[in-house]
Enzyme design. Structure first.
Site, short mmCIF file in Angstrom:
data_model
loop_
_atom_site.label_atom_id
_atom_site.label_comp_id
_atom_site.label_asym_id
_atom_site.label_seq_id
_atom_site.Cartn_x
_atom_site.Cartn_y
_atom_site.Cartn_z
N SER A 50 -10.09 -1.10 7.14
CA SER A 50 -9.96 -0.63 5.03
C SER A 50 -8.81 -1.61 5.25
O SER A 50 -8.91 -1.55 4.38
CB SER A 50 -8.73 1.05 5.78
OG SER A 50 -8.99 1.81 5.45
N SER A 105 -9.78 1.05 2.90
CA SER A 105 -9.12 2.08 1.90
C SER A 105 -7.75 0.93 1.06
O SER A 105 -7.20 1.53 0.33
CB SER A 105 -8.39 3.25 2.84
OG SER A 105 -7.48 2.79 3.70
N LYS A 113 0.75 -1.28 0.13
CA LYS A 113 -0.15 -0.04 -0.20
C LYS A 113 0.88 1.41 -0.38
O LYS A 113 1.88 1.62 0.63
CB LYS A 113 -0.72 -0.21 1.37
CG LYS A 113 -1.87 1.04 1.34
CD LYS A 113 -2.54 0.43 2.81
CE LYS A 113 -3.49 1.85 2.71
NZ LYS A 113 -4.58 1.84 3.84
#
Lengths: 487, 106
Positions: free
Chosen positions: A178, A154, A76
């Protein structure tokens, strides 16, 4: 070739170690798929050339000791990576090239993993659909009637990349769901470890008392291996827990006979689709078949978790994001004086959702409102944690759905912040209480989109969470239905 | 001395003046369009969080962190981290060993 990207992390590493597959072949197969998968918009930054040369080095020098030897892994874009641009999917960090490496990612590379690139996410991890990214939507590899679906958020680039075989596994971050919600939306496994299990050092901060890094993988064994790799005490993070090193993969065990599983009645919410309730019921039967004992439990303050979260998380965010001032890193706008430069930089650099949360956070922390909102939310947070402490005297783990719906269409919830926030109704309480929880793929809805079940554990009892998930995984027999339509 | 608001809804409503004040505190430039959209969004979020007023929590200790451990103390030894060159590397405007900002003293 071509089938390498279908292998699980555990299998791939074992084949690389036994020299059945070279690190270079593994890396090349991933690179080839990534190049053909631009449509999904999973990557913000690719480091494919460096990956290939690193993989060669692993083969040439026979560096096969690490538990992730040769595993091609993208992460990420919230983890600071040395000499590789790190943006948190925000315009305000465009061009930021860290001079240091986050603890979690440095553990990956120390154990032999190869960096493929940085994965798209909601801006500063604020979102549940990946639609707030400054670099565009990520597209879910699952599709409904030719319509594009969100990958969750997310960590949406992470979830889509694992589901589409663009990385063998990844690490995301989870502040209110997330990791788990996008895992559920894309048919993969996602674990939020106990707060303190993995170091937060070098991760772009959103809400520091809630943020936690964790694995997102093809199955439960891979998840245990990744947790082995990234967890552990770090003196650079004062909230990292000084617990003894555990071996989650080695101790992974399907025997959950006699384990007490709680079913919280407050997680039955209005308007929850019948297929989610049905899936939950199936989960309960699978647990029973595995020999677990099912107990009805009550977590009475569940309904207050979301409003509590939407005070605490923005409050912490408004403070954490004060550092983006156009002076030390990233984007800078002009202004006639210092204040105007700050204001223009932040106005042009942040997207709408981030501004909304900074504004809410600033408001609830401002003089005269601090007690009415922020302090009150911290008091309710105590009640929510007490609920869990109490039920964990009676049960070993808790089973719930991961999200109240399957993945939705792009744009469907974009204009209504509250309806977007409601996605996190089953995941947010876990962050507030600092507990570990996993989402595992458990079936499909009528339109063919994946659904997830969540298992919540006691603090630092990831092993029970993983073992229960391992037992369920066998009963579920989930098979990915991703069809490579974008290639 | 702080004046604590009671929980009447009038105090919880965000108007244009409040949005202007909050955007000033947040160092985010504001304009008509931004203010209108924030009035709408912030009020809906505040209305949502008002549910917390149903609870009687006057005797509840606030929870700011779930971490229940003594803070770790490192050995007091010098380490070469955060060197000047590294810190300045990402600055959009710099001069020699300094960050450059718009003039702040007349």
């Amino acid at each position: 070739m071509g089938e390498i990207t279908k292998l699980t992390l555990v299998n791939l590493v074992s084949k690389i170690k036994s020299k059945e597959i070279s690190a270079l072949d593994a890396c090349s197969d991933y690179v080839n798929r990534i190049v053909k998968s631009k449509k999904l918009n999973t990557f913000v930054t690719e480091t494919l050339e460096q990956a290939i040369s690193f993989a060669k080095k692993i083969d040439d020098n026979n560096l096969k000791e690490g538990i992730l030897s040769g595993a091609p892994i993208a992460v990420k874009d919230l983890f600071c990576t040395k000499n590789v641009e790190t943006t948190a999917s925000s315009k305000i960090l465009k061009g930021f090239v860290p001079t240091y490496e986050s603890t979690v990612t440095s553990k990956l590379w120390e154990r032999g993993a190869v960096l493929l690139g940085k994965l798209n996410c909601d801006e500063f991890a604020m979102g549940s659909s990946n639609e707030t990214s400054a670099f565009g939507n990520v597209i879910n590899p699952y599709k409904v009637n030719d319509e594009n679906i969100v990958p969750g958020g997310s960590s949406g680039g992470c979830s889509a990349a694992v589901a589409a075989d663009l990385t063998v596994a990844t690490v995301g971050t989870d502040t209110g769901g997330s990791i788990r919600q996008p895992a559920a939306f894309t048919g993969i496994v996602g674990l939020k470890p106990t707060y303190g299990r993995c170091s937060r050092w070098g991760i772009v901060a959103f809400a520091s008392s809630l943020d936690q890094a964790g694995p997102m993988t093809k199955n439960v064994s891979d998840c245990a291996l990744m947790l082995d790799a990234i967890s552990g005490f770090d003196e650079k993070d004062s909230t990292s827990a000084n617990t003894k090193k555990e071996e989650f993969l080695k101790n992974l065990n399907r025997n959950i006979k006699g384990l007490k599983i709680g079913i919280p009645k407050e997680y039955i919410v209005d308007d929850m689709p019948k297929e989610i309730q049905d899936l939950w019921d199936k989960g309960i039967s699978w647990m029973k078949e595995s020999g677990a004992i099912i107990k009805d439990i009550s977590l009475p303050h569940t309904k207050y978790a979301l409003p509590t979260y939407y005070i605490i998380a923005p409050a912490e965010a408004s403070s954490n994001l004060a550092r983006y001032d156009g002076v030390r890193y990233g984007f800078r706008a002009s202004g006639k004086d210092l204040n105007e430069m700050y204001e223009n930089t932040r106005s042009l650099g942040f997207g709408n959702e981030v501004k909304r949360r900074i504004m809410i956070g600033t408001y609830v922390l401002s003089s005269g409102y601090y007690d009415a909102y922020y302090l009150k939310a911290q008091q309710v947070r105590r009640l929510i944690k007490n609920d869990f402490d109490l039920v964990f005297k009676d049960v070993d783990a808790i089973l719930t759905p991961t999200a109240p719906s399957s993945a939705f269409k792009i744009g469907e919830k974009k204009d209504d912040p509250i309806s977007m926030y409601l996605n996190d109704v089953f995941t947010v309480p876990i962050n507030l209480a600092g507990l570990p929880a996993i989402s595992i793929p458990a079936g499909f809805d009528q339109s063919g989109l994946p659904l997830g079940l969540q298992i919540i554990g006691k603090p630092f009892d990831e092993q029970t969470v993983l073992n229960s998930a391992y037992a369920l995984e066998e009963k579920i027999g989930f098979k990915s239905q991703v069809k490579d339509w974008w290639m | 001395m702080l004046i604590y608001p009671n929980f009447s809804s009038s105090l919880m409503t965000i108007n244009k003046e409040t949005v202007k004040k909050i955007s000033k505190l947040s160092r985010i430039a504001s304009n008509e369009e931004f203010e209108n959209s924030m009035i709408k969004d912030l009020n809906s979020i505040l209305k949502f969080v008002e549910q917390l007023n149903e609870l009687n929590i006057s005797n509840t200790e606030p929870l700011s962190s779930v971490v229940d451990q003594k803070l770790y103390q490192r050995d007091d030894v010098e380490k070469k981290i955060n060197e000047k060159k590294d810190i300045l590397q990402n600055s959009p405007v710099k001069n020699e060993n300094y960050f450059v900002v718009p003039k702040i003293i007349e």
